[in-house]
Design a protein around this motif. Structure first.
Motif, PDB file in Angstrom:
ATOM      1  N   PHE A 128       0.862  -1.181   0.000  1.00  0.00           N
ATOM      2  CA  PHE A 128       0.000   0.000   0.000  1.00  0.00           C
ATOM      3  C   PHE A 128       0.898   1.231   0.000  1.00  0.00           C
ATOM      4  N   TYR A 129       0.519   2.244  -0.773  1.00  0.00           N
ATOM      5  CA  TYR A 129       1.291   3.481  -0.709  1.00  0.00           C
ATOM      6  C   TYR A 129       0.366   4.685  -0.762  1.00  0.00           C
ATOM      7  N   VAL A 130       0.866   5.792  -0.174  1.00  0.00           N
ATOM      8  CA  VAL A 130       0.159   7.073  -0.141  1.00  0.00           C
ATOM      9  C   VAL A 130       1.117   8.142  -0.653  1.00  0.00           C
ATOM     10  N   PRO A 131       0.702   8.964  -1.641  1.00  0.00           N
ATOM     11  CA  PRO A 131       1.599   9.999  -2.169  1.00  0.00           C
ATOM     12  C   PRO A 131       1.768  11.170  -1.202  1.00  0.00           C
ATOM     13  N   HIS A 132       2.998  11.689  -1.143  1.00  0.00           N
ATOM     14  CA  HIS A 132       3.318  12.926  -0.442  1.00  0.00           C
ATOM     15  C   HIS A 132       3.996  13.857  -1.449  1.00  0.00           C
ATOM     16  N   ALA A 133       4.423  15.017  -1.016  1.00  0.00           N
ATOM     17  CA  ALA A 133       4.944  16.017  -1.943  1.00  0.00           C
ATOM     18  C   ALA A 133       6.146  15.512  -2.728  1.00  0.00           C
TER      19      ALA A 133
END
Length: 262
Positions: A49-54
């Protein structure tokens, strides 16, 4: 709600080889219990699972039973999804794991190269508990951050090992890596982790953070070829960089779809 899901065969030269991993791109983190349920329902060795950041993507990995500190093949699968299906335009991806720090993946044509921290191995005694895992005494035994590494004399031994899963599961470790010199590659390996819900992992990128430093020192070279001798087989190129290792391979897309969450 619906959730995108992909399945990628990692460290594979064709579909139905290498190690299948599920990948779920998220916009924000779901509860841990829901992440574990998805991984259990997928019933693959790993779901990423991944979540985008800046400037990076936060990444986590779950087996059907537990969250793990590091997973190479599912990281490669997540990078494959970002490069080929989710619109990442740069040739480099920076992941951050809350448990393992910064992990980068670089794309060069079809080859994806992971940059991971190298494991630190410590020799351990050839105890009755270790000998009981396969019924054959290895030449050497080591313990890394999460796994035991057992060294044997030749590839044929690794091919024919019959794991005693109850004995392996009783060890205080994520799993057991077995390895030997290869006939067509610098070294071969297999990986068993019943205590993590994976009896035998088809291809284990994180195990090569232990294998690469060991074989680099033993063979006196920094660039190494490797084959993981599971039934599906996996092919890797490894490079020792001191406190880091590079692990390269290809990915093949098998599935793209949606899951439905109440």
């Amino acid at each position: 709600m619906t959730q995108r899901i992909y399945q990628v065969d990692a460290f594979a030269t064709e579909v139905f080889s290498g190690n299948p991993a599920a990948v779920c791109p998220l916009q924000h983190w779901l509860p841990d219990t829901r992440l574990q349920q998805i991984a259990m329902e997928n019933n693959l060795a790993e779901t990423a699972f991944y979540v985008p950041h800046a400037a990076h993507y936060e990444i986590r990995w779950f087996t059907p039973a537990v969250e793990v500190d590091l997973c190479g093949h599912a990281t490669l699968a997540a990078a494959f999804v970002l490069f080929h299906r989710e619109g990442h335009t740069s040739h480099r991806i920076r992941f951050h794991s809350p448990r393992s720090g910064t992990l980068t993946v670089v794309r060069n044509a079809d080859l994806l190269t992971l940059n991971f921290p190298a494991d630190r191995l410590h020799p351990v005694a050839l105890s009755d508990e270790l000998n009981a895992c396969f019924g054959i005494t290895p030449l050497q035994a080591f313990k890394g951050k999460t796994d035991y590494l057992l060294v044997f004399d030749k590839e044929e031994v690794i091919k024919n090992l019959a794991p005693r899963l109850h004995a392996i599961a009783s060890l205080n470790a994520r799993g057991v890596i077995v390895t030997a010199p290869g006939s067509s590659a610098d070294f071969v390996s297999r990986f068993f982790a019943p205590q993590s819900g994976v009896n035998e992992d088809p291809v284990t990128g994180s195990a090569h953070t232990s294998l690469t430093p060991y074989w680099a020192e033993r063979l006196g070279k920094t660039e190494l070829s490797a084959v993981q001798l599971s039934e599906r087989k996996g092919f890797l190129q490894c490079r020792h960089l001191g406190d880091r290792v590079e692990i390269s391979g290809q990915g093949k897309l098998y599935l793209e779809g949606q899951i439905y969450l109440e």
